[in-house]
Write a protein that holds these residues in place. Structure first.
Motif, PDB file in Angstrom:
ATOM      1  N   TYR A  10      26.106  42.604  45.518  1.00  0.00           N
ATOM      2  CA  TYR A  10      27.250  41.713  45.662  1.00  0.00           C
ATOM      3  C   TYR A  10      27.891  41.495  44.304  1.00  0.00           C
ATOM      4  O   TYR A  10      27.237  41.048  43.362  1.00  0.00           O
ATOM      5  N   LEU A  11      29.165  41.833  44.226  1.00  0.00           N
ATOM      6  CA  LEU A  11      29.925  41.647  42.988  1.00  0.00           C
ATOM      7  C   LEU A  11      31.237  40.981  43.363  1.00  0.00           C
ATOM      8  O   LEU A  11      31.802  41.280  44.407  1.00  0.00           O
ATOM      9  N   SER A  12      31.724  40.079  42.499  1.00  0.00           N
ATOM     10  CA  SER A  12      33.038  39.525  42.802  1.00  0.00           C
ATOM     11  C   SER A  12      33.796  39.248  41.515  1.00  0.00           C
ATOM     12  O   SER A  12      33.276  38.628  40.593  1.00  0.00           O
ATOM     13  N   PHE A  13      35.027  39.758  41.456  1.00  0.00           N
ATOM     14  CA  PHE A  13      35.928  39.410  40.362  1.00  0.00           C
ATOM     15  C   PHE A  13      36.606  38.110  40.769  1.00  0.00           C
ATOM     16  O   PHE A  13      37.376  38.080  41.733  1.00  0.00           O
ATOM     17  N   ILE A  14      36.304  37.043  40.041  1.00  0.00           N
ATOM     18  CA  ILE A  14      36.893  35.741  40.357  1.00  0.00           C
ATOM     19  C   ILE A  14      38.055  35.502  39.402  1.00  0.00           C
ATOM     20  O   ILE A  14      37.869  35.494  38.193  1.00  0.00           O
ATOM     21  N   THR A  15      39.242  35.355  39.956  1.00  0.00           N
ATOM     22  CA  THR A  15      40.430  35.208  39.118  1.00  0.00           C
ATOM     23  C   THR A  15      41.088  33.873  39.444  1.00  0.00           C
ATOM     24  O   THR A  15      41.894  33.774  40.362  1.00  0.00           O
ATOM     25  N   GLY A  16      40.654  32.852  38.747  1.00  0.00           N
ATOM     26  CA  GLY A  16      41.188  31.510  38.974  1.00  0.00           C
ATOM     27  C   GLY A  16      40.488  30.802  40.119  1.00  0.00           C
ATOM     28  O   GLY A  16      39.671  31.385  40.826  1.00  0.00           O
ATOM     29  N   PRO A  17      40.793  29.500  40.295  1.00  0.00           N
ATOM     30  CA  PRO A  17      40.216  28.772  41.427  1.00  0.00           C
ATOM     31  C   PRO A  17      40.785  29.285  42.747  1.00  0.00           C
ATOM     32  O   PRO A  17      41.816  29.958  42.762  1.00  0.00           O
ATOM     33  N   SER A  18      40.101  28.962  43.847  1.00  0.00           N
ATOM     34  CA  SER A  18      40.558  29.353  45.188  1.00  0.00           C
ATOM     35  C   SER A  18      41.994  28.880  45.391  1.00  0.00           C
ATOM     36  O   SER A  18      42.358  27.781  45.003  1.00  0.00           O
ATOM     37  N   ARG A  19      42.823  29.736  45.992  1.00  0.00           N
ATOM     38  CA  ARG A  19      44.244  29.405  46.113  1.00  0.00           C
ATOM     39  C   ARG A  19      44.825  29.955  47.406  1.00  0.00           C
ATOM     40  O   ARG A  19      44.269  30.857  48.013  1.00  0.00           O
ATOM     41  N   THR A  64      44.172  39.291  42.721  1.00  0.00           N
ATOM     42  CA  THR A  64      44.035  38.176  43.653  1.00  0.00           C
ATOM     43  C   THR A  64      42.786  37.364  43.304  1.00  0.00           C
ATOM     44  O   THR A  64      41.941  37.825  42.541  1.00  0.00           O
ATOM     45  N   GLY A  65      42.679  36.187  43.869  1.00  0.00           N
ATOM     46  CA  GLY A  65      41.625  35.243  43.515  1.00  0.00           C
ATOM     47  C   GLY A  65      40.221  35.808  43.550  1.00  0.00           C
ATOM     48  O   GLY A  65      39.434  35.610  42.625  1.00  0.00           O
ATOM     49  N   TYR A  66      39.901  36.511  44.622  1.00  0.00           N
ATOM     50  CA  TYR A  66      38.560  37.077  44.741  1.00  0.00           C
ATOM     51  C   TYR A  66      38.651  38.531  45.174  1.00  0.00           C
ATOM     52  O   TYR A  66      39.264  38.840  46.188  1.00  0.00           O
ATOM     53  N   ASN A  67      38.061  39.409  44.385  1.00  0.00           N
ATOM     54  CA  ASN A  67      37.910  40.805  44.784  1.00  0.00           C
ATOM     55  C   ASN A  67      36.425  41.088  44.826  1.00  0.00           C
ATOM     56  O   ASN A  67      35.772  41.202  43.787  1.00  0.00           O
ATOM     57  N   THR A  68      35.893  41.167  46.042  1.00  0.00           N
ATOM     58  CA  THR A  68      34.454  41.166  46.228  1.00  0.00           C
ATOM     59  C   THR A  68      33.973  42.526  46.701  1.00  0.00           C
ATOM     60  O   THR A  68      34.595  43.143  47.567  1.00  0.00           O
TER      61      THR A  68
END
Lengths: 231, 468
Positions: free
Chosen positions: A197-206, B267-271
């Motif tokens: 499991y990998l996730s690029f988190i870009t800012g808070p949830s929007r 985008t916010g999450y790319n999982t």
């Protein structure tokens, strides 16, 4: 039955592919014929990233602010601890979701709040009650202002998304210039066996689903804070 | 008698084009999108080269689809996911229903999946008695209104906050509000508990990575991460064209999808998910099922001329620039995929003769082709669909008129005799224009014919030369 379906679909694909499609860059409708750019050039087409270390940190911080995430640089282990304590006090945390940190554990230990460890067996509905999830990360991406988390380094899959506030404790050595380097880093670190499991988190949830107006905290964390150890 | 898809399309398109309020809403939303998209594109060092490269990545993937799908399937299976190959929507629905039965599922949280829409998955599972809740905010809203998504990326784009507040008030009992923040919070609270309670989570997939056997999911809200991490069973639906060769390809495709789709850097999450909970992990689903769906994609694959339509990454950029979409709106299409890409692929997925009218509803301006991040030759494909439709089922009336026209044009004496007839026929036509007697009514009801000139060009020429 299932394997039947697999061989039927594969047979249809192979039959369909017998006639070759012209590559688009040779297509007369596609503009001027040209040779496709080589994959090594990818970094050159993406948004540019400055070469200098300080400039990269600056770009990362600017991106975070544009994304409405919080940027908390720390210049010593003591400052990291103080920043975390201030964050805990100002946000009125009551219960902390976290995991065994490979960096920043001393700062976390200085908080006397109850903690829920997600790298040990835990109940999701308890994590849902936590005020914050505190994690490490794989790397930070200057180009996009992203944090790359993984199930291995960041306490599993839910910790960084279920509580309403996500705090990342990262070291400056984890900053990579762009996404190309982020994937290079992963392959150097894990080879073919990437974490599940990998996730690029870009800012808070929007979300922009209502009249295309930006609202933070759709389903994931409303706040994302990066404690950046610049020492 | 039930109306045909073409009749329904024309009726809805005509009504919505005249609905100024509707057009205003779409244009307001789009102008916000244009500004953000342009800003993000301009950050790229070389957007045009990036488009070529992205197209080449997808070309490689689609033209060796069999190898890459096998590689993907083997790798993700090795980490414990079950891969099911479904030829049709029915096979996929039956499989998922069987998984739900075996897992004693009651409640299902669903994150956004256009492929799921395509096979009417939610409706099928609801019919089986499961509670199915859409978790994407836009999808959640249109589900409450029992509508289809209006746009593949912005499902509730056609609604304003008042209408959203009204439906929340009616279905959830919330107090009316005109704040988007409060409306978002209402949805957040309605779904929070469900993530922990639901036994099954269903998601779509943006890219399936062959090299590492992982699915990549792009979102902004976090609902897909919650729906795939917390429930005991995760079902991911993948159209077979979502395959890509290498994980590093995402370094280009993810920012391009975000830029073209919503005007974001990423985008916010790319999982990326490579399997269910592994030994030693403390969370994640116990079971993971990956559905590889064909559903007529192979018949599009078999058309080398239009095969590149399978390169589509479903960013919605072509919808956003399309003058037809902006006037007739998403629901008029009556398809899962709207806009230019929908008009191109729907005839392949659901039958050319029933859906050929979509390819005619185009100005052929080429804005779609120009904006497409993977450079699909969309507007030429619309022309090809028109050609294929006529080849398959010739329109004899039109054919006769064009033959007659050709016959006359090749014979100067006939032309000289026929041309002055205009001056008699046009004024006569004006008397019946746009009545049921008018044979050209479809064309003339919204267009004026020019008046017949008193003299032909030849006559003018002859007179001028005579005067000299």
């Amino acid at each position: 039955m299932a394997s039947d379906s697999r061989s039927r679909i594969l047979a249809r694909i192979r039959e369909a592919l017998q006639e070759v499609a012209p590559p688009r860059h040779l297509d007369p409708h596609g503009g001027h014929p040209r040779t496709p750019p080589s994959p090594e050039d990818r970094s050159h087409w993406l948004p540019p990233v400055p070469a200098g270390w300080e400039d990269r940190i600056k770009l990362f911080a600017e991106n975070l602010l544009a994304l409405k995430a919080e940027w908390l640089p720390c210049h010593s282990p003591e400052e990291l601890t103080v920043n975390l304590q201030q964050l805990a006090a100002s946000s009125e945390w009551t219960w902390i979701g976290t995991h065994a940190l490979s960096f920043g554990q001393e700062a976390l230990n200085s908080l006397s709040l109850p903690k829920l460890r997600t790298d040990l067996p835990f109940a999701p509905h308890e994590l849902e009650q936590c005020s914050v999830g505190i994690t490490n990360c794989e790397c930070l991406v200057a180009q996009t202002g992203s944090v790359l988390i993984s199930s291995t380094k960041s306490g599993g899959r839910a910790l960084s998304v279920l509580p309403p506030h996500h705090v990342v404790i990262a070291h400056k050595s984890q900053l990579v210039p762009d996404l190309v380097e982020a994937f290079n880093f992963l392959q150097a670190q894990y080879g073919e066996n990437l974490p599940t499991y990998l996730s690029f988190i870009t800012g808070p949830s929007r979300t922009g689903d209502i009249e295309r107006i930006l609202v933070l905290g759709a389903h994931g964390p409303k706040r994302l804070s990066i404690l950046f150890a610049n020492y | 008698m039930a109306s045909t898809f073409s009749q329904l399309f024309h009726r809805s398109a005509r009504a919505l084009t005249r609905n100024l309020e509707h057009r205003h809403r779409i244009q307001t939303a789009m102008s916000r999108y244009y500004a953000q998209r342009d800003q993000m594109r301009s950050r790229f060092a070389d957007w045009q080269s990036a488009r070529i490269a992205a197209g080449d990545i997808k070309y490689e993937a689609i033209n060796r689809m069999d190898q890459y799908l096998v590689e993907f399937s083997d790798r993700i299976s090795a980490r414990g996911a079950k891969v099911f190959w479904a030829s049709t929507g029915l096979e996929a629905r039956d499989y998922i229903a069987a998984v739900a039965r075996a897992g004693k599922v009651r409640c299902i949280v669903k994150s956004k999946t256009m492929t799921g829409e395509e096979i009417h998955l939610a409706q099928a599972l609801e019919k089986e008695g499961y509670q199915v809740v859409e978790s994407d905010l836009g999808e959640f809203i249109v589900q409450l209104r029992q509508e289809a998504p209006y746009h593949i990326v912005f499902p509730a784009m056609h609604l304003n906050r008042k209408e959203i507040s009204d439906i929340f008030h009616e279905k959830l009992g919330s107090s009316p509000t005109n704040s988007p923040e409060e409306l978002t919070l209402i949805a957040r609270q309605a779904l929070r508990k469900l993530y922990c309670e639901a036994e099954m989570g269903i998601s779509g997939v943006n890219f399936a990575v062959a090299e590492t056997g992982m699915i990549s999911i792009t979102e902004n809200e976090g609902n897909a991460r919650l729906s795939t991490a917390l429930p005991r069973i995760h079902v991911a639906i993948v159209g077979i064209e979502k395959i890509i060769p290498k994980v590093a390809d995402l370094a280009l495709l993810l920012p391009m999808l975000a830029t073209a789709g919503t005007g974001q850097p990423l985008t916010g999450y790319n999982t990326l998910i490579g399997g269910p909970r592994q030994r030693g992990e403390t969370d994640g689903p116990e079971e993971m099922h990956v559905i590889l769906l064909d559903n007529n994609r192979t018949s599009l694959l078999a058309d080398p001329e239009q095969r590149d339509a399978l390169h589509c990454i479903r960013c919605g950029a072509c919808l956003n620039v399309c003058p037809i979409y902006k006037n007739i709106g998403g629901h008029s299409y009556g398809t899962t995929y709207q806009g230019p890409i929908g008009s191109v692929i729907t005839p392949h997925l659901r039958g050319l003769q029933s859906w050929k009218h979509l390819s005619s509803a185009s100005s052929l301006c080429g804005a779609c082709t120009e904006t497409c991040p993977v450079r699909i030759d969309l507007h030429h494909h619309l022309l090809q669909n028109r050609r294929n439709a006529v080849r398959q089922k010739p329109a004899f009336g039109e054919q006769f008129i064009y033959r007659l026209f050709g016959f006359v044009m090749q014979r100067p004496f006939l032309y000289r005799w026929a041309a002055p007839l205009n001056r008699i026929m046009l004024p006569l036509h004006r008397k019946i224009q746009n009545t049921f007697l008018d044979p050209a009514r479809a064309w003339t009801q919204s267009r004026d014919l020019p008046p017949a000139p008193p003299q032909s060009f030849k006559e003018i020429w002859r007179n001028r030369n005579g005067q000299r």
